[in-house]
Design a protein around this motif. Structure first.
Motif, PDB file in Angstrom:
ATOM      1  N   PRO A 121       0.802  -1.238   0.000  1.00  0.00           N
ATOM      2  CA  PRO A 121       0.000   0.000   0.000  1.00  0.00           C
ATOM      3  C   PRO A 121       0.826   1.274   0.000  1.00  0.00           C
ATOM      4  O   PRO A 121       0.432   2.267  -0.606  1.00  0.00           O
ATOM      5  CB  PRO A 121      -0.834  -0.130   1.272  1.00  0.00           C
ATOM      6  N   CYS A 122       1.989   1.258   0.668  1.00  0.00           N
ATOM      7  CA  CYS A 122       2.803   2.482   0.703  1.00  0.00           C
ATOM      8  C   CYS A 122       3.298   2.834  -0.700  1.00  0.00           C
ATOM      9  O   CYS A 122       3.206   3.987  -1.128  1.00  0.00           O
ATOM     10  CB  CYS A 122       3.977   2.289   1.657  1.00  0.00           C
ATOM     11  N   ALA A 123       3.826   1.829  -1.417  1.00  0.00           N
ATOM     12  CA  ALA A 123       4.310   2.067  -2.765  1.00  0.00           C
ATOM     13  C   ALA A 123       3.188   2.552  -3.673  1.00  0.00           C
ATOM     14  O   ALA A 123       3.372   3.467  -4.485  1.00  0.00           O
ATOM     15  CB  ALA A 123       4.946   0.799  -3.340  1.00  0.00           C
ATOM     16  N   MET A 124       2.014   1.960  -3.536  1.00  0.00           N
ATOM     17  CA  MET A 124       0.892   2.356  -4.386  1.00  0.00           C
ATOM     18  C   MET A 124       0.382   3.749  -4.055  1.00  0.00           C
ATOM     19  O   MET A 124      -0.062   4.484  -4.939  1.00  0.00           O
ATOM     20  CB  MET A 124      -0.238   1.332  -4.273  1.00  0.00           C
ATOM     21  N   ALA A 187      11.360   2.714  -3.655  1.00  0.00           N
ATOM     22  CA  ALA A 187      12.323   3.310  -2.730  1.00  0.00           C
ATOM     23  C   ALA A 187      11.612   4.004  -1.574  1.00  0.00           C
ATOM     24  O   ALA A 187      12.023   3.886  -0.409  1.00  0.00           O
ATOM     25  CB  ALA A 187      13.219   4.295  -3.475  1.00  0.00           C
ATOM     26  N   MET A 188      10.537   4.745  -1.870  1.00  0.00           N
ATOM     27  CA  MET A 188       9.759   5.385  -0.806  1.00  0.00           C
ATOM     28  C   MET A 188       9.175   4.340   0.136  1.00  0.00           C
ATOM     29  O   MET A 188       9.173   4.515   1.363  1.00  0.00           O
ATOM     30  CB  MET A 188       8.655   6.246  -1.424  1.00  0.00           C
ATOM     31  N   GLY A 194      11.056   0.153   6.043  1.00  0.00           N
ATOM     32  CA  GLY A 194      12.244  -0.562   6.487  1.00  0.00           C
ATOM     33  C   GLY A 194      12.514  -1.857   5.740  1.00  0.00           C
ATOM     34  O   GLY A 194      13.458  -2.576   6.086  1.00  0.00           O
ATOM     35  N   ARG A 195      11.743  -2.181   4.712  1.00  0.00           N
ATOM     36  CA  ARG A 195      11.966  -3.412   3.941  1.00  0.00           C
ATOM     37  C   ARG A 195      12.987  -3.126   2.836  1.00  0.00           C
ATOM     38  O   ARG A 195      12.650  -3.046   1.652  1.00  0.00           O
ATOM     39  CB  ARG A 195      10.650  -3.924   3.351  1.00  0.00           C
ATOM     40  N   ALA A 274      19.434   7.788  -5.289  1.00  0.00           N
ATOM     41  CA  ALA A 274      19.422   7.728  -6.750  1.00  0.00           C
ATOM     42  C   ALA A 274      18.032   7.420  -7.293  1.00  0.00           C
ATOM     43  O   ALA A 274      17.592   8.017  -8.283  1.00  0.00           O
ATOM     44  CB  ALA A 274      20.420   6.675  -7.232  1.00  0.00           C
ATOM     45  N   ALA A 275      17.313   6.483  -6.654  1.00  0.00           N
ATOM     46  CA  ALA A 275      15.975   6.121  -7.127  1.00  0.00           C
ATOM     47  C   ALA A 275      15.021   7.299  -7.034  1.00  0.00           C
ATOM     48  O   ALA A 275      14.197   7.527  -7.939  1.00  0.00           O
ATOM     49  CB  ALA A 275      15.441   4.944  -6.309  1.00  0.00           C
ATOM     50  N   LEU A 276      15.113   8.061  -5.949  1.00  0.00           N
ATOM     51  CA  LEU A 276      14.199   9.182  -5.762  1.00  0.00           C
ATOM     52  C   LEU A 276      14.520  10.334  -6.702  1.00  0.00           C
ATOM     53  O   LEU A 276      13.641  10.884  -7.366  1.00  0.00           O
ATOM     54  CB  LEU A 276      14.246   9.650  -4.306  1.00  0.00           C
TER      55      LEU A 276
END
Length: 739
Positions: A121-124, A187-188, A194-195, A274-276
């Protein structure tokens, strides 16, 4: 209103989906709220799918109104016309700002449906937030704006865009832009939950795919520029070109940091950064190219169409948000050493990422110079020499890292590399000698050519010894081949300028070029200029000039004769008049003879503006032929700030025109044309170039794209295998009970 409603509903449902996913993420912090977590995820998935459906409907509706010639829509009127073929009507979809943003949103929604299957859910929530920004731009700058008065036909595509490569180039580029949002979201998610190991493994295939797509889009654009624009090159360090190159370089650094983070968890910190910021750079480049900031510095830039402020706000909000989250969560990210020793695969991955970043920073500074200097009140741009001078040493360093790093093992490598692979250094030295013989004289360029050749040998050896995978080997070899092609095609290129009359020949680069004339395009959209090439081969080159709707030249495609070792590149610069006027300059009282006429300049004067508002300057002349004299008064008219000659005829078939008047010198310049004289044969100015090994540029980019996609597929399979293996292992509680 249908299009507006679809965009609005897509925005609303995306917002609801983001809220549901955010709620589910908050519930995931405790097991007691597991039902709320599941319900939030399910609702979020439902509303996200609904928003994707609205976006697909919006895209189909835009394509529908383009196909059906509904020119009451401003976008359709501006980029389509009745005479456009189906394939170019398709490219009209993304020819303008509004359509390209819709294409971006369409790809973004499609990738989001794949991302939603991970049930994170966080990524989405993050990913849906990006989608809301794209939809907000579409709502502010919609492709469904109506004209005040319906039109019967549209303006049509820019002739430059009527090319098959431009049908493919923008969609591939936007695939890369949309794909880079997925590592951003992962990345977010990793930073906030923390995963770290999970997000690194999940993001790597996506980063490789986006890197491949963005690179392929850039390569296609370069090939189009070389094939169509006729200026002789494929990369001009244009700010708009650089706006895509910078994210590609950042994505290169991201890929190598993600590979390192799979082995050294301490690399999660730079990989997260870098990802962000790779995606932030995508947004920043979009702002620069679509806000009108670069309209005075780039021929590719969009004009300011009212979205600059919105884009600037989104860039600032996104950059500030991710930077704030990084600062807050930085202490909780994994720490440790990035590499155990200099002679280790880990060190070379980190160093490669640093060099990609360094090149990206240089290009970023260069492309941002117009914006910064504009804010300071003196808009300027950097020259191409700035980029060439600063990036070439870094390219040499990158080649060295790839050549050596492919042969180094993970951990501290104690093998004697030079004793084992001395022959690779020998190949590189031989390549330097061949490069010098081929026309390259710059020392740094010679070293780069030698190192690039060493990359090929080292990559083949590394693949054979299973130190790197086939995909990485293909990518490294492709980069080396591209570097060699760039060095030779730019530094060893030769050009000559010739002026040819129809039927005339000119020797150049071991061949004879003969201008045989002009022929019209059967469809009436342009004309060909034919040149016969003899010597190395007998062939005909036909550069093509495209005409706009007013019948004026709009684009010049060169004639290219492709050979394995070099291209012969023929670009006509100017088609001269068939019967040009002869010019003569006279002082007051002076007389001269030209075209069987004796012309005496008596005086000049000015006539009144009259009702028309034109200011007239005239020259009083006495013109004599065979003892007969006529008085002539050719004029120059000043109309709306422009000087227009008003020619007149004497003795029935001579045309006199006043082309210039110098009050300071007291002279006039006249154009004299015999209207009965047979027209001279057409003459054309031509630039003929020989571009050695330029086909290596295209071959290398193909290798890079194939290798990167190959690596992405392999990493995807590896991630699935690791996940399945992990699911078979007992968790900590089960292991405790078993012991």
């Amino acid at each position: 209103m249908i299009g507006y409603a679809a965009i609005f509903l897509a925005l609303v449902t995306t917002g609801i989906a983001m809220f549901c996913y955010l709620n589910a993420h908050m519930a995931s912090s405790t097991r007691r709220l597991a039902p709320r977590l599941s319900a939030g995820r399910d609702k979020g998935l439902f509303y996200y799918r609904l928003s994707a459906l609205f976006i697909v409907f919006t895209a189909l509706y835009l394509f529908y109104i383009i196909l059906n010639n509904q020119f009451q829509f401003a976008y359709v009127f501006g980029y389509s016309s009745r005479d456009l073929s189906l394939v170019y009507k398709l490219s009209a979809f993304w020819a303008g700002q509004e359509g390209s943003f819709l294409l971006w949103a369409l790809f973004h929604a499609g990738f989001g449906l794949l991302l939603a299957r991970k049930k994170q859910p966080c990524a989405m929530a993050v990913y849906a937030g990006i989608q809301m920004m794209l939809l907000a731009i579409l709502l502010a700058k919609s492709p469904f704006m109506m004209l005040l008065e319906p039109q019967m036909d549209g303006f049509g595509l820019n002739p430059l865009l009527k090319d098959p490569w431009m049908v493919v180039h923008p969609p591939v580029l936007f695939l890369g832009y949309a794909g880079l949002a997925v590592p951003f979201a992962y990345a977010m998610d990793g930073i906030l939950t923390g995963r770290h190991k999970d997000w690194v493994s999940q993001a790597l295939p996506w980063a490789l795919f986006a890197w491949a797509a963005l690179g392929a889009g850039i390569f296609l654009g370069g090939f189009w520029a070389y094939k169509v624009l006729g200026w002789g090159g494929y990369w001009g360090w244009d700010p708009v070109e650089n706006s895509s190159l910078v994210p590609w370089l950042a994505a290169g650094a991201l890929v190598h940091l993600l590979l390192l983070a799979r082995v050294r968890l301490a690399a999660v910190r730079p990989a997260s950064f870098a990802a962000l910021f790779t995606f932030v750079l995508v947004m920043y480049g979009t702002f620069l190219t679509r806000s009108g900031m670069l309209s005075d510095f780039s021929t590719h830039s969009f004009s300011d169409e009212g979205v600059g402020g919105i884009l600037a706000s989104f860039v600032l909000i996104t950059a500030a948000s991710v930077l704030g989250i990084l600062i807050i969560r930085w202490p909780r990210l994994p720490e440790g050493e990035l590499y155990p020793a200099v002679k280790s695969r880990e060190f070379f991955l980190a160093a490669t990422a640093i060099l990609f970043t360094a090149v990206g920073v240089i290009v970023l500074v260069g492309m941002s110079t117009p914006l910064v200097t504009m804010l300071l009140g003196n808009p300027q741009n950097v020259s191409t020499a700035f980029y060439n001078t600063t990036t070439l040493p870094l390219a040499a360093g990158l080649a060295l890292l790839l050549a050596v790093g492919s042969l180094v093992s993970w951990g501290e490598d104690r093998t004697r590399l030079f004793a084992r692979y001395w022959w690779i250094a020998g190949i590189g030295a031989i390549a330097m000698g061949l490069a010098a013989a081929g026309g390259i004289r710059q020392p740094v360029a010679l070293v780069t050519a030698g190192l690039a050749t060493a990359i090929v040998a080292a990559s083949l050896a590394a693949v054979k010894n299973k130190k790197i995978g086939y995909g990485a080997g293909f990518t490294h070899i492709g980069l080396a081949i591209t570097l060699i092609g760039i060095l030779f095609s730019s530094l060893a290129s030769q050009s000559v300028y010739v002026s040819l009359q129809q039927g005339e020949s000119q020797e150049a680069f071991g061949s004879t070029f003969t201008y045989t004339g002009t022929r019209l395009d059967p469809e009436g959209q342009g004309f060909y200029q034919s040149f016969t090439l003899t010597g190395q081969a007998n062939t005909v080159l036909e550069p093509y000039t495209k005409l706009n709707k007013e019948g004026r030249p709009a684009a010049h495609e060169p004639g290219i004769y492709r050979m394995p070792a070099a291209d012969i590149y023929l670009a006509p610069a100017m088609h001269q008049e068939e019967n040009p006027a002869k010019e003569v300059t006279l002082h007051k009282g002076e007389q001269k003879q030209e075209e069987a006429l004796t012309i005496k300049f008596i005086r000049y004067g000015m006539g009144g503006s009259g009702v028309s508002g034109d200011v007239r300057v005239y020259a009083l002349l006495e013109v004599t032929q065979d003892g007969n004299t006529e008085e002539a008064r050719p004029e120059l008219l000043s109309r709306n700030g422009q000087m227009i000659a008003a020619p007149l005829q004497v003795f029935g078939h001579y045309e006199l025109s006043l082309t210039a008047v110098s009050m300071k010198d007291g002279t006039v310049t006249l154009g004299i044309r015999d209207l009965t004289a047979p027209p001279a044969l057409p003459r054309v100015d031509v630039e003929i170039s020989r571009k050695p090994l330029i086909n290596l540029v295209w071959l290398g980019t193909i290798f890079i794209t194939i290798g990167t996609i190959w690596s992405g597929v392999a990493r995807r399979k590896l991630y699935r295998t690791e996940k399945e293996t992990a699911s078979l292992r007992p968790d900590a509680e089960t292991r405790r009970l078993l012991t």
